[in-house]
Scaffold this motif. Structure first.
Motif, short mmCIF file in Angstrom:
data_model
loop_
_atom_site.label_atom_id
_atom_site.label_comp_id
_atom_site.label_asym_id
_atom_site.label_seq_id
_atom_site.Cartn_x
_atom_site.Cartn_y
_atom_site.Cartn_z
N SER A 237 0.84 -1.20 0.00
CA SER A 237 0.00 0.00 0.00
C SER A 237 0.88 1.26 0.00
N THR A 238 2.06 1.15 0.61
CA THR A 238 2.99 2.29 0.56
C THR A 238 3.45 2.52 -0.87
N LEU A 239 3.75 1.43 -1.58
CA LEU A 239 4.19 1.58 -2.98
C LEU A 239 3.08 2.11 -3.87
N ASP A 240 1.84 1.83 -3.52
CA ASP A 240 0.73 2.43 -4.29
C ASP A 240 0.83 3.96 -4.25
N CYS A 241 1.25 4.49 -3.11
CA CYS A 241 1.43 5.96 -2.99
C CYS A 241 2.73 6.37 -3.67
N GLY A 242 3.79 5.60 -3.39
CA GLY A 242 5.11 5.94 -3.92
C GLY A 242 5.11 6.01 -5.44
N ARG A 243 4.38 5.12 -6.08
CA ARG A 243 4.41 5.07 -7.56
C ARG A 243 3.81 6.34 -8.17
N ARG A 310 -10.04 5.92 -2.33
CA ARG A 310 -10.25 4.62 -2.99
C ARG A 310 -8.93 3.88 -3.12
N ARG A 311 -8.99 2.54 -3.19
CA ARG A 311 -7.78 1.79 -3.50
C ARG A 311 -7.35 2.17 -4.92
N HIS A 312 -6.05 2.44 -5.11
CA HIS A 312 -5.60 2.99 -6.38
C HIS A 312 -4.39 2.24 -6.92
N THR A 313 -4.34 0.94 -6.60
CA THR A 313 -3.21 0.11 -7.04
C THR A 313 -3.06 0.14 -8.56
N ARG A 314 -4.16 -0.07 -9.27
CA ARG A 314 -4.12 -0.12 -10.73
C ARG A 314 -3.78 1.26 -11.31
N GLU A 315 -4.42 2.29 -10.80
CA GLU A 315 -4.17 3.65 -11.30
C GLU A 315 -2.70 4.05 -11.07
N SER A 316 -2.17 3.67 -9.90
CA SER A 316 -0.77 4.02 -9.60
C SER A 316 0.18 3.28 -10.52
N ALA A 317 -0.10 1.98 -10.74
CA ALA A 317 0.77 1.19 -11.63
C ALA A 317 0.72 1.76 -13.05
N MET A 318 -0.47 2.16 -13.49
CA MET A 318 -0.59 2.69 -14.87
C MET A 318 0.15 4.01 -15.03
N CYS A 319 0.01 4.90 -14.06
CA CYS A 319 0.66 6.20 -14.25
C CYS A 319 2.18 6.06 -14.15
N LYS A 320 2.64 5.17 -13.27
CA LYS A 320 4.09 4.99 -13.12
C LYS A 320 4.66 4.36 -14.38
N LEU A 321 3.96 3.35 -14.91
CA LEU A 321 4.40 2.70 -16.15
C LEU A 321 4.48 3.71 -17.29
N MET A 322 3.41 4.42 -17.48
CA MET A 322 3.32 5.35 -18.61
C MET A 322 4.32 6.50 -18.47
N ALA A 323 4.35 7.12 -17.30
CA ALA A 323 5.21 8.31 -17.14
C ALA A 323 6.68 7.93 -17.25
#
Ligand code: CAA
Length: 380
Positions: A237-243, A310-323
């Motif tokens: 959950s920390t990495l969800d924020c970190g990403r 909200r849980r944002h695991t998917r959104e965080s992974a997508m923005c980190k991947l794309m950016a």
């Protein structure tokens, strides 16, 4: 959908832009060249409230929201990506888990000085044999009365050489796999905690990382974050924020490379016209501009999901991947537009290119982000 900023966000953006342009950008190349940790900039970020942006004022922070954090990260990282990651680790990987998982006593003791910038934090998850496979922890904490005795090695710990406080993820019950992992808050100057040599890195050279060794370090059980066995959830959950923070760092790097390329293309002449008047180059710049905006929108969306609770695991992974992938592509093309001048350190784009690479690696490689995103498809 309204994407305009509120007054607080506008105000913060103005303040950070001015600080980044006046104080950070002018020394970024020298910091990189000298591999020098920017202690003076970290002290200024503390004064400006940039080390605990989302932490409530009552706990020493600035009490702002995730979008404010993203805006600040992009600005600082556009000026100096190393300074950006120092700030992001303290905010997302240290203050955030303390806010979310810490009890009142832990918040008072550990969060307040970190958020105020009186202390600096690091996050200790990776190990020599546990990078992408974060659950393969070898560092163990063995309960002994009111304490835990911790032994093991942590790798590539950003802020490790300077940190006063660390969030440690390690095994308390090795036979239980990821359910046997626990989290602790650690005094980095405590007995049994030792720092290794600084890593010699390709990019973000002014941000230092190192190994951290735990040699039977004795840590009171009161420093455990959450319950025994909850550590993997704390880490994820920390990495969800970190990403989100790393996506914003990547946006800053991409923007800096794009602006340098656009300005060079408007000045430099080849074949009797400005470089930008060659359609091949103009199209490259148009793609860069569009892709940076697309990555920014994904990053803001992830920030919005976090702000909505909200849980944002998917959104965080997508923005980190794309950016991160956009930052690498933009920095590469910025060098191409500069030609030979892009390959030498007189111009900033070779630094942006070196700095961009790590954003595809730390806080989860691009491949890990794709695994996370794909796992949502598999759920149907
Ligand atoms: N939030 C809360 N819980 C989560 C979660 C999340 N985002 N992701 C997973 N979990 C939970 C799952 O629900 C599951 O719980 P249950 O046991 O209750 O069912 C549990 O965690 C295990 O989940 P998985 O089976 O999905 O775990 P996995 O072992 O397959 O690993 C992974 C998943 C996504 C690959 C993960 O290992 C990962 O993210 N790896 C990359 C690690 C990483 O990013 N390292 C970066 C180091 S820090 C750094 O880089 C800092 C720096 O220098 C700046």
């Amino acid at each position: 959908m309204d994407l305009s900023l509120n007054d607080e966000q506008e105000q913060l953006l103005r303040m950070v832009k001015e600080f980044a342009q006046r104080e950070v950008k002018p020394i970024a190349a020298a910091l990189d060249r000298e591999h020098r940790y920017p202690a003076e900039l970290v002290a200024r970020m503390a004064e400006l409230g940039l080390l605990g942006i989302e932490v409530p004022v009552d706990y020493g922070g600035s009490g702002l929201d995730t979008l404010a954090y993203v805006l600040a990260m992009e600005e600082i990282s556009a000026a100096c990506a190393s300074t950006g990651v120092i700030m992001s680790v303290n905010n997302s990987l240290v203050c955030d888990p303390l806010m979310k998982w810490g009890n009142e006593e832990q918040k008072q003791q550990w969060l307040v000085p970190l958020a105020a910038g009186d202390k600096l934090g690091c996050f200790m998850l990776s190990e020599p044999e546990a990078g992408s496979d974060a659950a393969a922890q070898k560092t163990v904490a063995v309960r002994d009365g009111d304490d835990y005795v911790i032994s093991g090695t942590k790798n590539w710990i950003t802020n490790g050489p300077q940190a006063d406080t660390g969030i440690l993820i390690c095994m308390t019950e090795p036979s239980a796999g990821h359910r046997g992992i626990s989290a602790f808050v650690i005094d980095m100057n405590g007995q049994g905690v030792r720092r290794g040599q600084k890593d010699d890195k390709l990019g973000i050279r002014a941000s230092h990382s190192c190994q951290i060794f735990f040699d039977d370090a004795r840590v009171p059980a009161s420093q455990r974050l959450g319950e025994e066995g909850q550590g993997f959830k704390v880490a994820m959950s920390t990495l969800d924020c970190g990403r989100i923070g790393i996506a914003a760092q990547a946006l800053g790097i991409a923007r800096a490379a794009f602006e340098a390329a656009a300005s060079y293309a408007c000045e430099r002449k080849t074949f009797g016209q400005r470089v930008i008047d060659h359609q091949a180059v103009a199209f490259m710049l148009a793609d860069m501009d569009t892709e940076i905006d697309a990555a920014r929108l994904l990053t803001w969306r992830a920030a919005a999901a976090k702000m909505a609770g909200r849980r944002h695991t998917r959104e965080s992974a997508m923005c980190k991947l794309m950016a991160s992938e956009v930052a690498n592509k933009v920095a590469k093309n910025a060098i191409q537009i500069h030609g030979g001048n892009g390959y030498v350190s007189e111009y900033p784009v070779e630094r942006h290119y070196r700095d961009a690479k790590i954003t595809e690696i730390y806080e989860g490689t691009s491949e890990i982000q794709r695994i996370v995103i794909a796992s949502y498809l598999l759920r149907g």
